[in-house]
Design a protein around this motif. Sequence first.
Motif: not given
Length: 500
Positions: A13-14, A16, A34-39, A41-42, A45
Amino acid sequence: MDLKAVLQRFDGRSRLLVHALHSGAAGASNAQTIFNKQRRSDPDFTLIPFLETLCQQEACVSEDALVVKPLVCLFSEGFKRNLLCFLHLIHPGLPKDRVLHLLECLTQDDMENQWACALIKQLQRDIEGTRKGTILTSNCTGKLKSLCERFRNADAEGRWAACFEELEAEGKETNVPSQKKRKSDNMDPDGDAQEDHQSKRVKMDFWPCDEEERLTEEEEPKMRTSQLEQSDASVSQARSDVLGSLKNLPDHMKAAVPVIKELLDTESAWDESSVSALKVLHECDPNEVEVLCSMLGLSESSEQSLPQFCSCLLELSPDLSHSTACAVITHLLLAKILALTEPASRCLVTAVMSLCTRYPRPTCQALIEPVLQKGQTGSAQAELLCRLVVDCLEPHHRLLVFRTILGVSWDEGVLSVIHALLDSKLELSEEDFSLFTNQLCSQSPHFSKSMKFAKMLLSVLTKYQSHVNPACHHTLSSCLSFNETFLKKSLQAALKRISL
């Protein structure tokens, strides 16, 4: 630096985020997306592994010597600048000690970019909650002191007062006649008295002279009436002067006015020559843009001509400057939107959305904010603003609109815009959310029976649970006590489900 080798230090993840921060000027915005999408989904995160990896010590060669530096120091200046901008956007949700440690690592490197140095200092001040010291470099401080010394001396070349001479000349056209008389009477023809005259100008404008003090009670009302009548005449004259200032424009700008105006008035087909005529906007200073917009009568142009006109504007290359875009949007669209009493026409909607997509920040500043601040957000205006929020604005522009709403009076139209903003999943800082809940509490007595207000509260309690701290929980509880709709039990149940 071998980027592929360095990437091996980071988890998937990092990596990306590292790639995003390397993507040029848009690196910070890409990383935030990208950070918002990762958070999303999880929800669990965290960026802690990313920050820790950047702070790891790495061996490198510097000036033919093997030294050890934090990994973040090995990246390019562009990466560091994007990283700092990214941290400015999201730092309220990060552990303060980890961010401060990363900033300490960055300061170990000799950063040539002064903007990056200023970003580091400003971020430290924001995190520590202090405003001690300055973010200015010694070189910048010295230049500012030099400028202050120049402005302090009214006789020096390039003095501060000279910057306003043109504005003062224009301002005299709209001054009350009695003030103009006093200024002209005190004008010293001797150039040596100019500085003394300037220093006394404020006093003369606000304090009455001896003759005015001797006015009797019977004379004063007559004087005030006469001043008001003459002031209105001066304002009308000033407007005529603005419209008549076309003669002061360069010849090529004068030539463009009838060409553009004819196309607007006749609603004829716009072609490549029409776009060429609009290129004059690139050469205008702010005053000239205002004159051109007034002469073209953009505020009175028909809605049917808007789509073609906006299409030509969008074909201009390069894009319009921020100030020019604001002026055009204000003259072209603001009056039309404020005057809406029914849903906007297809032509108007097309024009507004096309300009908002290309020029989102000028649209926020010159269109959305004035509509909200004027307190004329009827259902027609609210419907159009909601479409802009949902379809045209990026998250950081939505946040600008949200912060504007916190400072205006609320009505049912504004509630619709707030609901649209909340549905877009705003990235609110702790301070923004706290201000918002305080505003909700203050407004709740006025909307105790409003279903829109109740639905907005339900959206807050279900979609922004992670933002609710004990203080906000208490504020929201007070807010619900005023609610008199059938949703009150659902609101209370949603509040109870929020674990602190």
